[in-house]
Write an enzyme that holds these catalytic residues in place. Structure first.
Site, PDB file in Angstrom:
ATOM      1  N   CYS A   1       0.834  -1.212   0.000  1.00  0.00           N
ATOM      2  CA  CYS A   1       0.000   0.000   0.000  1.00  0.00           C
ATOM      3  C   CYS A   1       0.864   1.256   0.000  1.00  0.00           C
ATOM      4  O   CYS A   1       0.606   2.198  -0.755  1.00  0.00           O
ATOM      5  CB  CYS A   1      -0.932  -0.009   1.207  1.00  0.00           C
ATOM      6  SG  CYS A   1      -2.012   1.434   1.287  1.00  0.00           S
TER       7      CYS A   1
ATOM      8  N   CYS B   1      -6.697  -2.638   7.583  1.00  0.00           N
ATOM      9  CA  CYS B   1      -7.775  -1.653   7.473  1.00  0.00           C
ATOM     10  C   CYS B   1      -8.998  -2.137   6.707  1.00  0.00           C
ATOM     11  O   CYS B   1     -10.113  -1.699   6.978  1.00  0.00           O
ATOM     12  CB  CYS B   1      -7.237  -0.367   6.835  1.00  0.00           C
ATOM     13  SG  CYS B   1      -6.803  -0.517   5.071  1.00  0.00           S
TER      14      CYS B   1
END
Length: 374
Positions: free
Chosen positions: A93, A197
């Site tokens: 990410c 997340c």
């Protein structure tokens, strides 16, 4: 608080809120009647960002990175588990989405830098080459070693580091909280998030069960270690629920009729077998080396091999002295994969060397580079 610090240094600053992918109405009783919110970009997170920007007097813009996040982070996460690996989604990410893509967008909009709240330090140093002065960007651990996030940033490039600033890296977390409170920022006491997340549940196994078809199989206790030919003495002691639900060294979830404890030691995906040991310090859980694939170096140049440094094989793992070399050619041919890889030999055996995790190379506090454990 990173934005407040950049303001104080004289930078024209704006806030950017990133929208990532979230799973709509996951089939869990915890979320019936409403959609799950990605922890990084929830409604609460947006309101917190809005309040901070209002307090320090800067505009807040939003960017939707949902599709690229799904492709490069979520889909890769699921694929790697299918392949028997334990991936680290935050590493991908940072490079491909949160920082990497934002740097590109920022450049197009005319901004020179992206400042984030990562706990790490970037330093610009002079590099003399052929009587020409150039600059190189180096990455270091943060002042707060407990909160340091340099492990997740090892694969950033020189071009990316050139446009990145991590202003919190020079402070301890408690110092940041105190200063944020003094400036009246409403998030000074916000709790840290350490969960993936995009996963709704506390356990990522529930997420994996929804996205990977699990195939139960045998659990075998290793009575005598594997020899060079791959043979050994084993005893079938139970059934596992699907190999992607386990990782090397894992104890919790390895359930065998009330006996144990047992620790996951090896996987055979072809025969669908989970091998376990009943001693946390069994030699089967240790390795004196690893092969790292997709190796990258912060400087952009590979050091001369063999190379001595320290390796960190998972987040917050104690650094271990190692020697890095190129693996023998037969290993490369046999595995049949592309990309740079290296053989990392430890000064002493390490427990639970886990394929899919990152091996990050350090020299003191400086991050040299790293790769994915093969």
């Amino acid at each position: 608080f990173a934005a407040k610090l950049m303001q104080g240094r004289g930078f024209k600053t704006i806030g950017v809120f990133l929208h990532f992918w979230k799973e709509e109405n996951p089939p869990s009783p915890l979320y019936q009647g409403g959609s799950f919110e990605n922890k990084c970009c929830s409604t609460k997170a947006f309101l917190d960002a809005s309040r901070v920007c209002h307090q320090i007097g800067i505009p807040l813009y939003t960017m939707n990175f949902g599709k690229i996040f799904k492709k490069n982070v979520v889909d890769d996460f699921i694929y790697e588990y299918k392949m028997g690996h334990t991936p680290n989604p935050c590493v991908r990410c940072n490079k491909l989405v949160k920082l990497g893509l934002l740097v590109k967008r920022g450049e197009k909009l005319g901004f020179d830098y992206v400042a984030s709240g990562h706990y790490a330090i970037v330093k610009k140093t002079k590099k003399q080459e052929n009587k020409k002065t150039d600059f190189i960007y180096k990455l270091y651990r943060a002042k707060d070693k407990e909160k340091d996030q340099s492990y997740f940033l090892y694969n950033l490039t020189q071009e990316q580091l050139k446009h990145l600033i991590f202003p919190l890296g020079e402070f301890k977390k408690e110092e940041v909280r105190k200063m944020a409170r003094r400036f009246g920022l409403p998030v000074y006491a916000k709790k840290d998030s350490q969960e993936v997340c995009f996963i709704p549940e506390k356990s990522h196994n529930e997420f994996l069960r929804r996205h990977i078809k699990m195939k139960p199989g045998s659990i075998k206790l290793i009575k005598t270690p594997f020899n060079k030919g791959g043979a050994g003495d084993f005893k079938v002691i139970g059934r596992h629920y699907g190999l992607p639900l386990y990782t090397i060294g894992q104890r919790k979830g390895v359930e065998v009729g009330g006996t144990g404890p047992y620790y996951a030691a090896k996987f055979d995906y072809k025969k669908n077998i989970l091998y376990v040991v009943n001693d946390a310090h069994n030699k089967a859980l240790y390795s004196d080396h690893l092969v790292a694939k997709n190796v990258s170096w912060i400087s952009g140049q590979e050091p001369k091999m063999p190379f001595s440094c320290e390796a960190v094989i998972r987040y917050r793992h104690k650094p271990v002295k190692c020697i890095i070399t190129s693996p023998p050619t037969p290993l490369l041919i046999r595995r049949g994969e592309k990309g740079v890889r290296h053989l990392v030999k430890f000064s002493e055996p390490q427990r639970a060397v886990t394929p899919g995790q990152s091996a990050v190379f350090y020299k003191g506090d400086e991050v040299l580079g790293g790769g994915v454990i093969k």
